[in-house]
Design a protein around this motif. Sequence first.
Motif, PDB file in Angstrom:
ATOM      1  N   LYS A   3     -37.255 -56.232 -13.938  1.00 12.47           N
ATOM      2  CA  LYS A   3     -36.979 -57.211 -14.367  1.00 12.47           C
ATOM      3  C   LYS A   3     -38.095 -58.187 -14.714  1.00 12.47           C
ATOM      4  O   LYS A   3     -37.691 -59.530 -15.039  1.00 12.47           O
ATOM      5  CB  LYS A   3     -35.871 -57.304 -13.218  1.00 12.47           C
ATOM      6  N   ARG A  19     -34.184 -59.361 -17.660  1.00  8.79           N
ATOM      7  CA  ARG A  19     -32.755 -58.487 -17.009  1.00  8.79           C
ATOM      8  C   ARG A  19     -32.035 -59.171 -17.707  1.00  8.79           C
ATOM      9  O   ARG A  19     -30.969 -60.658 -17.504  1.00  8.79           O
ATOM     10  CB  ARG A  19     -32.574 -59.883 -16.134  1.00  8.79           C
ATOM     11  N   LYS A  22     -27.828 -60.307 -18.111  1.00 14.30           N
ATOM     12  CA  LYS A  22     -27.643 -60.933 -17.219  1.00 14.30           C
ATOM     13  C   LYS A  22     -28.306 -62.513 -17.667  1.00 14.30           C
ATOM     14  O   LYS A  22     -28.250 -62.675 -16.623  1.00 14.30           O
ATOM     15  CB  LYS A  22     -27.812 -60.722 -15.575  1.00 14.30           C
ATOM     16  N   ASN A  24     -30.966 -63.805 -17.837  1.00 18.56           N
ATOM     17  CA  ASN A  24     -32.464 -63.517 -16.317  1.00 18.56           C
ATOM     18  C   ASN A  24     -32.472 -63.755 -15.508  1.00 18.56           C
ATOM     19  O   ASN A  24     -33.231 -64.858 -15.082  1.00 18.56           O
ATOM     20  CB  ASN A  24     -33.935 -63.785 -17.506  1.00 18.56           C
ATOM     21  N   ASP A  64     -28.486 -65.533  -9.862  1.00 12.18           N
ATOM     22  CA  ASP A  64     -27.511 -65.011  -9.807  1.00 12.18           C
ATOM     23  C   ASP A  64     -26.941 -65.175  -8.839  1.00 12.18           C
ATOM     24  O   ASP A  64     -26.996 -64.966  -7.512  1.00 12.18           O
ATOM     25  CB  ASP A  64     -28.429 -63.080  -9.229  1.00 12.18           C
TER      26      ASP A  64
END
Length: 246
Positions: A3, A19, A22, A24, A64
């Motif tokens: 990632k 990523r 998502k 990133n 995230d």
Amino acid sequence: MSKILVKDVEGVRHLSFNRPDKRNALDLDMYRQLTEYLMQGESDNEIRAFLLSGEANCFTAGNDVADFLQNSDLGPNHPAVRFLFCLLELKKPMVAAVSGSAVGIGTTLLLHCDLVYADNSARFQLPFVNLALVPEAGASMLLPELVGYQKAAELLLLGDPFDAVTACELKLINGLVPTETLLQTAMDKAKRLAAQPPQALQQTRQLMRPHKHRVQHQMHLELEAFGERLKSDEAKARFQAFLGKA
């Protein structure tokens, strides 16, 4: 698939968020890798500059959220906390190439970069208050110093997104570059930094940042408030709404 992609080129360590599914968004594992690669590069005499970018025409959509909520104890060993203080302690210069979303940490980390270039697709946002949180990475001090209090208040208190033209006018970035040449332009600048006399370069960089200890203190205050906000009913409601839309 890693990632965080890492590649060393002519004295430049290029780190790229990878990523794309998502946008990133940074999870704790990515923060660990980033800190490790930066600290390795800092101690390697062959590495003289860093370059940050994102894969798939996106810089990073920020933290995230789900991962962060599961690991919300913001002690000194928290991967995100270690990354933030690593940014502050770096002696070697850092360049960023921004395309697409640069949300939250995607914008605040730019305040620690020396040169930042973006294309017309870049969209910046500081939605901390929107999520019932407070800023991080020293942004509550660095942003008002850079753009003035009133504009910083607009960006932080309202949390509206803004484009690359605005970012350039605010001097948050050094310049606008066509998408097809963005990464090469940023790499060329990083290589030029890497070719400079390293001790003079690093000492000049330190002289230009005389308030490091004040920023460090502000970052501690931010993290204390951030940790309190994470546990608040206000923030929990905002995160539930956010995750429901995701």
